[in-house]
Design an enzyme around this catalytic site. Structure first.
Site, PDB file in Angstrom:
ATOM      1  N   ARG A 234       0.894  -1.348  -0.013  1.00 10.08           N
ATOM      2  CA  ARG A 234      -0.057   0.274   0.056  1.00 10.08           C
ATOM      3  C   ARG A 234       0.813   1.228   0.041  1.00 10.08           C
ATOM      4  O   ARG A 234       0.514   2.213  -0.765  1.00 10.08           O
ATOM      5  CB  ARG A 234      -0.891  -0.016   1.312  1.00 10.08           C
ATOM      6  CG  ARG A 234      -1.579   1.333   1.584  1.00 10.08           C
ATOM      7  CD  ARG A 234      -2.267   1.061   2.877  1.00 10.08           C
ATOM      8  NE  ARG A 234      -2.831   2.344   3.329  1.00 10.08           N
ATOM      9  CZ  ARG A 234      -4.039   2.949   3.157  1.00 10.08           C
ATOM     10  NH1 ARG A 234      -4.945   2.526   2.246  1.00 10.08           N
ATOM     11  NH2 ARG A 234      -4.631   3.874   3.843  1.00 10.08           N
ATOM     12  N   HIS A 304      -9.169   6.798  -6.001  1.00  3.54           N
ATOM     13  CA  HIS A 304      -8.729   5.693  -5.156  1.00  3.54           C
ATOM     14  C   HIS A 304      -9.847   4.611  -5.282  1.00  3.54           C
ATOM     15  O   HIS A 304     -10.558   4.691  -6.213  1.00  3.54           O
ATOM     16  CB  HIS A 304      -8.791   6.062  -3.734  1.00  3.54           C
ATOM     17  CG  HIS A 304      -7.759   7.087  -3.277  1.00  3.54           C
ATOM     18  ND1 HIS A 304      -6.537   6.614  -2.360  1.00  3.54           N
ATOM     19  CD2 HIS A 304      -7.686   8.356  -3.517  1.00  3.54           C
ATOM     20  CE1 HIS A 304      -5.931   7.859  -2.177  1.00  3.54           C
ATOM     21  NE2 HIS A 304      -6.403   8.714  -3.077  1.00  3.54           N
ATOM     22  N   SER A 305      -9.546   3.454  -4.735  1.00  4.54           N
ATOM     23  CA  SER A 305     -10.724   2.316  -4.487  1.00  4.54           C
ATOM     24  C   SER A 305     -10.350   1.599  -3.214  1.00  4.54           C
ATOM     25  O   SER A 305      -9.242   1.775  -2.753  1.00  4.54           O
ATOM     26  CB  SER A 305     -10.273   1.369  -5.658  1.00  4.54           C
ATOM     27  OG  SER A 305      -9.162   0.419  -5.419  1.00  4.54           O
ATOM     28  N   GLU A 378     -13.472   6.859  -4.888  1.00  7.11           N
ATOM     29  CA  GLU A 378     -13.429   5.595  -4.392  1.00  7.11           C
ATOM     30  C   GLU A 378     -14.013   4.849  -5.314  1.00  7.11           C
ATOM     31  O   GLU A 378     -15.382   4.550  -5.251  1.00  7.11           O
ATOM     32  CB  GLU A 378     -13.774   5.217  -3.198  1.00  7.11           C
ATOM     33  CG  GLU A 378     -13.015   6.209  -1.745  1.00  7.11           C
ATOM     34  CD  GLU A 378     -11.796   5.332  -1.705  1.00  7.11           C
ATOM     35  OE1 GLU A 378     -11.486   4.488  -2.042  1.00  7.11           O
ATOM     36  OE2 GLU A 378     -11.047   6.174  -0.806  1.00  7.11           O
TER      37      GLU A 378
END
EC number: 3.4.17.2
Length: 416
Positions: A234, A304-305, A378
């Site tokens: 990450r 993002h996700s 997201e």
């Protein structure tokens, strides 16, 4: 033609050689009802190695929510026993992470060239930034706004017809290395700009009147690592003093309530905020560019996700932005527009209340710099695949997201 089409067999081993294999690992979803459930998950996280997917950390769990996390194969039985003994309601989202990772790619036989409908590694994306610029010199220019910790150039694409004093929208992808659908979207956006300029009225107007600063991958070092060592990585890949733990969460590293809530001071945690605000070369490069171009940048969009949300400030505080009603209405309309294509349902709202409190985020920082249209997207999905969204969903995800991005762009253009 065949001379340029080199086919390679891609398996999990070759895509992520000499790294984590994830065989037998599971992703759980736990229903959290109250503070007692939260305490139990804190206890679990303190005794087992848990990789939290949503929220990003055990410290961000709220009552009446769901929590997704990955568990290593050797801890599965112990975790299941713990959940059952404490009567925590749960389901298994992914029964064998390796199988899902292998299925993420549409085919084991892949071309080495760039494709908008497949996940591309950094080497391919880097070459693409050069190629798409050279093929569209009247629309795109490329600059390096800095380098990463490991020395990779951070490329920014300026997309728009040349003109003096044009307002701009800044969009970035690839903050968190494992969120591959994010990286795919920035490439797709550039594709749409190139293909539809001069043919589709809205995009033509946008590129005539606005510039888009598109940052395809911010956390390049981390992204490379997800291809070569650990698909679930990450953070950045910077070293930290006094520990062997690597990396900082780039979206906890901005000077916006830095390290006050929803962020960790422990370098070993996934939400480590860094040694100081903008300690990371990547976040410093992004922040410097925006500061140097603040007079022209009218909107900030960060991709993002996962969870299917459009978020706006604040995340580091429960306070609402001055133009909360405007941002709420704009997010609501963008979500509605997005759903018109495939019926995908998004939620929206301020970050702290809609998803979880988190300090040091780029969207809050951009807003506090005076960019009043600041949004975090997201993307898909809601947890069935999580960060391992199959390539078969790239096109649909990008197409529907384009509708929302274009809606926001049109609004911004009308409110300069």
């Amino acid at each position: 033609m065949l001379a340029f089409l080199i086919l390679v067999t891609v398996t999990l081993a070759s895509a992520h050689h000499s790294g984590e294999h994830f065989e037998g690992e599971k992703v759980f979803r736990v229903n959290v009802e109250d503070e007692n459930d939260i305490s139990l998950l804190h206890e679990l996280a303190s005794t087992r190695q848990i990789d939290f997917w949503k929220p990003d950390s055990v410290t961000q769990i709220k009552p009446h929510s769901t929590v997704d996390f990955r568990v290593k194969a050797e801890d599965i039985l112990a975790v299941e026993d713990f959940l059952e003994q404490n009567e925590l309601q749960y389901e298994v989202l992914i029964n064998n992470l390796r199988s899902v990772l292998e299925a993420q790619f549409d085919s084991r036989v892949r071309t080495t060239g760039h494709s908008y409908e497949k996940y591309n590694n950094w080497e391919t994306i880097e070459a693409w930034t050069k190629q798409v610029t050279s093929e569209n010199p009247d629309l795109i220019s490329r600059t390096a706004i800095g380098t990463t910790f490991l020395g990779n150039n951070i490329y920014l694409l300026k997309v728009g017809k040349p003109g003096p004093n044009k307002p701009a929208i800044f969009m970035d992808c690839g903050f968190h290395a494992r969120e591959w659908i994010s990286h795919a979207f920035c490439q797709w956006f550039v594709r749409e700009a190139v293909l539809t300029y001069g043919y589709e009225s809205h995009m033509t107007e946008f590129l005539n009147k606005l510039d888009f600063y598109v940052l395809p991958v911010l956390n390049i070092d981390g992204y490379i690592y997800t291809w070569t060592k650990n698909r679930m990585w990450r953070k950045t890949r910077s070293t930290n003093a006094g520990t062997t733990c690597i990396g900082t969460d780039p979206n906890r590293n901005f000077d916006a309530g830095w390290c006050t809530t929803g962020a960790s001071t422990d370098p070993c945690d996934e939400t480590y905020c860094g040694s100081a605000a903008e300690s990371e070369k990547e976040t410093k490069a992004l922040a410097d560019f925006i500061r140097n171009n603040l007079s022209s940048i009218k909107a900030y969009l960060t991709i993002h996700s996962y969870s299917q949300m459009i978020l706006y400030p604040y995340s580091y505080d429960y306070k609402l932005p001055e133009n909360n009603a405007e941002l709420n209405n704009l997010a609501k309309a963008a979500v509605k527009e997005l759903a018109t294509l495939y019926g995908t349902k998004y939620t929206y709202g301020p970050g702290a209340t809609t998803i979880y409190p988190a300090a040091g985020g780029s969207d809050d920082w951009a807003y506090d710099q005076g960019i009043k249209y600041s949004f975090t997207f997201e993307l898909r999905d809601k947890g069935r695949y999580g960060f391992i969204l199959p390539e078969s969903q790239i096109q649909a995800t990008c197409e529907e997201t384009m509708l929302a991005i274009k809606y926001v762009t049109n609004y911004v253009l009308g409110h300069l």
